[in-house]
Write a protein that holds these residues in place. Structure first.
Motif, mmCIF file in Angstrom:
data_model
loop_
_atom_site.group_PDB
_atom_site.id
_atom_site.type_symbol
_atom_site.label_atom_id
_atom_site.label_comp_id
_atom_site.label_asym_id
_atom_site.label_seq_id
_atom_site.Cartn_x
_atom_site.Cartn_y
_atom_site.Cartn_z
ATOM 1 N N ASP A 1 -0.669 4.034 1.097
ATOM 2 C CA ASP A 1 -1.364 4.829 2.102
ATOM 3 C C ASP A 1 -0.724 4.588 3.465
ATOM 4 O O ASP A 1 -0.718 3.467 3.969
ATOM 5 C CB ASP A 1 -2.846 4.458 2.138
ATOM 6 C CG ASP A 1 -3.627 5.336 3.102
ATOM 7 O OD1 ASP A 1 -3.709 4.974 4.294
ATOM 8 O OD2 ASP A 1 -4.137 6.385 2.666
ATOM 9 N N GLU B 1 -3.036 3.191 6.267
ATOM 10 C CA GLU B 1 -3.320 1.769 6.066
ATOM 11 C C GLU B 1 -2.114 0.921 6.449
ATOM 12 O O GLU B 1 -2.253 -0.137 7.084
ATOM 13 C CB GLU B 1 -3.708 1.512 4.614
ATOM 14 C CG GLU B 1 -4.088 0.061 4.328
ATOM 15 C CD GLU B 1 -4.464 -0.171 2.873
ATOM 16 O OE1 GLU B 1 -4.729 -1.336 2.519
ATOM 17 O OE2 GLU B 1 -4.478 0.808 2.093
ATOM 18 N N THR C 1 0.837 -1.191 0.000
ATOM 19 C CA THR C 1 0.000 0.000 0.000
ATOM 20 C C THR C 1 0.873 1.241 0.000
ATOM 21 O O THR C 1 1.986 1.230 0.526
ATOM 22 C CB THR C 1 -0.933 0.027 1.225
ATOM 23 O OG1 THR C 1 -1.712 1.231 1.197
ATOM 24 C CG2 THR C 1 -0.143 -0.023 2.521
#
Length: 339
Positions: free
Chosen positions: A64, A67, A62
């Motif tokens: 992000d 996250e 990921t």
């Protein structure tokens, strides 16, 4: 005659190789030896480290950071106070993450052994120029290669502060005029063969950094936009476990409450405005002065000296050289002399 001539040629060649071999080895050693760490340390955000670490440990992919921090938190891999994206990765945080990775392997939350997991963790740190290894009592360390450079002189440190300004994190004692700006965190560690009894970090900082062509921040100030407040993470109280909780903390007992639900995400990992935090500040209070007092005698910890901008350990009786508290290694730190 031909055999004698051939023998003489071989003898000359072997003699030349024997003469040149030490020079070649010395030249190679000169190229590979490591100098001391820079005065100002690279500012790596916890969020940046989390994104790379979650991939390196095979827990997911990921871009992000929230996250990534959540995935690592579910595996029990977090700094002591959880993940806070804009807070800088300091030596004590590296040590806390290393311990949590060991615990995650023991709990079988990572599908690899300790040696492999720690190797991947160290590889990520090296990629981010975080050449820090926590000091472990009782462990034998290799000596620094002969001829390694000395620690920076006070004049070099003073010039850095005058030209570049005070760094957020430094491993050397600041010059006297800047000393009041810093807190001392007594966490011993190694930096590619150089031993330090702790590090200095600014009491207050908010710096802009560029990551992948995007503006980001390294800060210990965090906004509560709805209530127009700013919370400050004190580096020393964070080290001692008395601060605000970030993502991944399973038990919030013992941490300071903001009074805001889900503050680990809304405040300490929420979107940040591209402005310097306001003047109103809510910070954890500590007794006495804001400046962290150096460790007292008898604790086994070295004490930073405010004079001359150099890290100095208490000298033993009868000598001016002090070695790190480990068996078989490390550089000694020589006490500076007044001129």
């Amino acid at each position: 005659m031909e055999r004698r001539s051939l023998f003489k040629v071989k003898l000359v060649v072997v003699s030349l190789l024997l003469i040149l071999f030490p020079i070649m080895v010395h030249a190679q050693a000169e190229q590979t030896k490591q100098g001391p760490p820079p005065i100002g340390q690279p500012l790596i955000r916890e969020g940046t480290l989390a994104v790379k670490l979650v991939f390196a440990l095979g827990l997911g992919t990921t871009d992000d950071q929230t996250e990534a921090e959540t995935i690592l938190g579910e595996a029990g891999i977090t700094p002591r106070n959880g993940w806070i994206a804009d807070y800088p990765v300091t030596p004590d945080i590296i040590g806390e993450l290393q311990k949590s990775i060991n615990d995650a392997v023991d709990a079988k939350k990572i599908s690899m052994g300790k040696e492999e997991a720690l190797k991947r963790f160290n590889d990520v740190n090296a990629e981010l120029s975080l050449a820090v290894k926590p000091h472990t009592d009782g462990k034998t360390y290799e000596e620094t290669p002969p001829g390694a450079e000395n620690y920076p002189e006070p004049t070099v440190i003073n010039n850095y502060y005058n030209n570049q300004g005070p760094p957020v994190v430094t491993y050397y004692a600041p010059p006297p005029d800047y000393y009041y700006l810093y807190s001392w965190v007594p966490y011993p560690f190694w930096w590619t063969g150089f031993w330090f009894p702790g590090f200095f970090i600014l009491n207050d900082f908010h710096r802009t950094v560029i990551i992948d062509r995007r503006v980001a921040f390294v800060s210990n100030h965090f906004n509560d936009v709805r209530r127009h407040r700013v919370f400050r993470i004190d580096p020393v109280t964070r080290f001692r476990g008395r601060t605000f909780a970030g993502i991944g903390v399973s038990r919030t007992r013992g941490f300071i409450s903001t009074g805001v639900p889900r503050s680990d995400r809304r405040i300490f990992n929420g979107p940040r405005a591209r402005t310097i935090p306001g003047s109103r500040m809510a910070a954890p209070t500590s007794r006495g002065s804001r400046m962290a007092a150096p460790p007292s005698r008898g604790t086994g910890m070295s004490v930073p000296s405010p004079r001359g901008g150099r890290m100095i350990s208490p000298a033993p009786r009868g000598g001016g050289m002090v070695s790190p508290p480990s068996r078989g290694g490390g550089r000694s730190i020589q006490r500076g002399q007044r001129k």
